[in-house]
Scaffold this active site. Sequence first.
Site, PDB file in Angstrom:
ATOM      1  N   TYR A 129      39.073   0.025   0.596  1.00 17.09           N
ATOM      2  CA  TYR A 129      37.769   0.118  -0.070  1.00 17.09           C
ATOM      3  C   TYR A 129      37.331   1.579  -0.023  1.00 17.09           C
ATOM      4  O   TYR A 129      37.036   2.113   1.040  1.00 17.09           O
ATOM      5  CB  TYR A 129      36.788  -0.802   0.651  1.00 17.09           C
ATOM      6  CG  TYR A 129      35.359  -0.805   0.166  1.00 17.09           C
ATOM      7  CD1 TYR A 129      34.962  -0.201  -1.016  1.00 17.09           C
ATOM      8  CD2 TYR A 129      34.377  -1.452   0.908  1.00 17.09           C
ATOM      9  CE1 TYR A 129      33.645  -0.218  -1.442  1.00 17.09           C
ATOM     10  CE2 TYR A 129      33.050  -1.494   0.507  1.00 17.09           C
ATOM     11  CZ  TYR A 129      32.692  -0.872  -0.675  1.00 17.09           C
ATOM     12  OH  TYR A 129      31.387  -0.893  -1.077  1.00 17.09           O
ATOM     13  N   LYS A 157      39.611  -1.450  -3.688  1.00 16.31           N
ATOM     14  CA  LYS A 157      38.362  -1.457  -4.431  1.00 16.31           C
ATOM     15  C   LYS A 157      37.834  -0.028  -4.446  1.00 16.31           C
ATOM     16  O   LYS A 157      37.728   0.604  -3.385  1.00 16.31           O
ATOM     17  CB  LYS A 157      37.317  -2.370  -3.784  1.00 16.31           C
ATOM     18  CG  LYS A 157      35.965  -2.321  -4.523  1.00 16.31           C
ATOM     19  CD  LYS A 157      34.805  -2.711  -3.655  1.00 16.31           C
ATOM     20  CE  LYS A 157      33.498  -2.412  -4.396  1.00 16.31           C
ATOM     21  NZ  LYS A 157      32.295  -2.699  -3.559  1.00 16.31           N
TER      22      LYS A 157
END
Length: 299
Positions: A129, A157
Amino acid sequence: MFPPIVTPLAGPDQIDEAGCERLLEHLIAGGVDGIFLLGSSGEIASLSHRLRAEFVQKACQIVNRRAPVLVGITDNSIVETNRLAQAAAEAGADGIVLTTPFYFSVSQAELVTYVQAVLQETELPLLLYNMPAMTKLWFEFETVAELAQIEQIVGIKDSSQDINYYRKLTSLKSIRPDWAFFIGHETLLAESLHAGGTGGVNLGTNLFPRLFANLMQAHRANDVSLVKSYQTKINQIEALYNVADRSLPLLPLIAITKTALSIMGICDDRLASPHHRCTAEQRQQAAIVLERLNTELGQ
């Protein structure tokens, strides 16, 4: 589409259990592909370690395998990060999400060590992330490429809002065709999919899950025109965010989202201490905007 759900709170260290259930049922009924707990939108950095584990357990019970559940586990302490990964596994989560440590400076070599230390203690699939606005540290592309050699890592992400960086990430499909590439900024969702992305982890999905699910269905059907139409509707959610103080990153957007969910009767609008709810004036403005959006977006 994996909404980064807000964490419904009933007190300084207490889950709004009824609100949690209503929110998760709202999202599942809206057709989302999965649930992401304890991301930035879930205020993870402001929650006690006890509450994080309790929330994961409660949410996984409610979801009851109806959708995959991902759990954010990042903490500056590797020990606490690993404890939350263990709690996620015990609760029945399907994967974990790891962003970079914050506060002290961390080199890219140390970042690799951090990720490896987490992987040594869990068998769950891990999603990276990238959230530099909040952590002040990037997963640099070369680091992501190095970590892509590890089978247990299943994607990334990106919330950098840098679409060129995102495009570079998707080039890693050449070595990891199985990887998932998610975008955090919802106004970039359609563009990210066109660039080879997999889906979104978008705050607005908390409010309008069917809208985001419809965009993903249109994308899977290769209907470019319909994707563009849904993206135009998604962009209108900015009107709600603009009720908040946009001079600060993220937290005011979480606050206005919780306010809107409260107006919708889904969960309480309390933020983790010491942060304040939206003002009465902002709540009034949000109600007006939300009513208009419900009409214009067909929700």
